[in-house]
Design a protein around this motif. Structure first.
Motif, PDB file in Angstrom:
ATOM      1  N   SER A   1       6.971  11.342 -11.742  1.00  0.00           N
ATOM      2  CA  SER A   1       6.788   9.898 -11.930  1.00  0.00           C
ATOM      3  C   SER A   1       5.767   9.333 -11.772  1.00  0.00           C
TER       4      SER A   1
ATOM      5  N   SER B   1       8.910  -1.227 -11.411  1.00  0.00           N
ATOM      6  CA  SER B   1       8.147  -0.307 -10.167  1.00  0.00           C
ATOM      7  C   SER B   1       7.431  -0.548  -9.269  1.00  0.00           C
TER       8      SER B   1
ATOM      9  N   ARG C   1      10.298   6.793  -8.622  1.00  0.00           N
ATOM     10  CA  ARG C   1      11.087   7.658  -9.913  1.00  0.00           C
ATOM     11  C   ARG C   1      12.503   7.125 -10.042  1.00  0.00           C
ATOM     12  N   ALA C   2      12.641   5.424  -9.563  1.00  0.00           N
ATOM     13  CA  ALA C   2      13.910   4.829  -9.641  1.00  0.00           C
ATOM     14  C   ALA C   2      13.725   4.309 -10.822  1.00  0.00           C
TER      15      ALA C   2
ATOM     16  N   TRP D   1       9.812   6.051  -0.886  1.00  0.00           N
ATOM     17  CA  TRP D   1       9.254   7.646  -1.744  1.00  0.00           C
ATOM     18  C   TRP D   1      10.607   6.843  -2.866  1.00  0.00           C
ATOM     19  N   TRP D   2      11.227   6.821  -3.054  1.00  0.00           N
ATOM     20  CA  TRP D   2      11.751   6.980  -4.283  1.00  0.00           C
ATOM     21  C   TRP D   2      11.450   6.194  -5.106  1.00  0.00           C
ATOM     22  N   ASN D   3      11.102   4.802  -4.649  1.00  0.00           N
ATOM     23  CA  ASN D   3      10.214   4.229  -5.856  1.00  0.00           C
ATOM     24  C   ASN D   3       9.728   4.283  -7.069  1.00  0.00           C
TER      25      ASN D   3
ATOM     26  N   LEU E   1      13.262   5.930   2.645  1.00  0.00           N
ATOM     27  CA  LEU E   1      13.887   5.947   1.484  1.00  0.00           C
ATOM     28  C   LEU E   1      13.103   5.966   0.199  1.00  0.00           C
ATOM     29  N   TRP E   2      13.537   4.225   0.155  1.00  0.00           N
ATOM     30  CA  TRP E   2      13.157   3.333  -0.579  1.00  0.00           C
ATOM     31  C   TRP E   2      11.299   3.589  -1.351  1.00  0.00           C
TER      32      TRP E   2
END
Length: 173
Positions: free
Chosen positions: A22, A31, A72-73, A68-70, A65-66
Motif C-alpha cells: 500500500s 493517491s 490502495r486505490a 482509508w482506501w485511497n 472509507l475513501w
C-alpha cells in the motif's frame, strides 16, 4: 514528549493499516493529490446533516472509507521521481525514526506542522458545529495548509535521508 510523539505516529500508521504494497501504491501522485480535498469533502459531508439529517452518515462514511482506501486505490507509479512520491517516502522515513534516527530539525518541523494542522481542527470543528462558514474556512486553510507544508518538509526529509539506508534509496526509480 518524544515517546508521546512516537506513539502518535505509530497509532496513525496502525489506523491506516499500511503495508509495503500500500505504501508503494500511495507513492502514486494520484493517491497523494486525491487526498488533499479529503478534509473539504468531510466538511461537506458533515454540513449535509442540515439537509439530510441522519442520512449525512452515508456521505461521511464514504469519505472515511475513501480516506482509508485511497493509498490502495491506485497502481504503483511508473516513476517516483516527483514531489508527491518523495513526500510519501519522507512520511515512511519519519515513521521509521525509532529504527533510523531522523535529524532533530526535521523532527521539530514535523511536530510543529502536525500541531498546527491539529490546531486548525479547532476552529473547523467549531464552525461545523455552529454552521459558521468563517470558522470552517479558517480551520480548513490552517489545517490543509499545514498538511501541505508538512508533505513538502517530508520531501526534504527524504532527500536528506535517502542515503541512510539501502531500503530508502531503493524507493526512488
Amino acid at each position: 514528549m518524544p515517546q508521546t510523539w512516537s506513539k502518535i505516529l505509530r497509532l496513525s500508521a496502525q489506523s491506516m493499516a499500511m503495508t509495503d504494497e500500500s505504501w508503494k501504491r500511495h507513492a502514486n501522485p494520484l493517491s497523494v493529490y486525491s487526498r488533499i480535498p479529503i478534509l473539504a469533502l468531510m466538511t461537506l459531508a458533515i454540513l449535509s446533516r442540515h439537509w439530510l439529517g441522519w442520512g449525512a452518515l452515508v456521505p461521511l462514511a464514504l469519505v472515511l472509507l475513501w480516506t482509508w482506501w485511497n493509498p490502495r486505490a491506485f497502481s504503483v507509479p511508473t516513476s517516483t521521481r516527483n514531489w508527491a512520491s518523495r513526500g510519501t517516502f519522507g512520511e515512511r522515513v519519519l515513521l521509521n525514526h525509532t529504527e533510523i534516527p531522523v535529524p532533530a530539525h526535521h523532527m521539530a518541523w514535523a511536530k510543529a506542522l502536525g500541531t498546527l494542522a491539529g490546531l486548525g481542527l479547532m476552529p473547523w470543528i467549531y464552525g461545523l458545529w455552529q454552521f459558521d462558514l468563517g470558522f470552517i474556512l479558517f480551520g480548513l486553510a490552517l489545517s490543509m495548509g499545514a498538511k501541505l507544508w508538512f508533505v513538502d518538509r517530508m520531501v526534504w526529509l527524504y532527500q536528506d535521508m535517502r542515503s541512510a539506508s539501502e531500503e530508502y534509496a531503493g524507493w526512488e526509480y
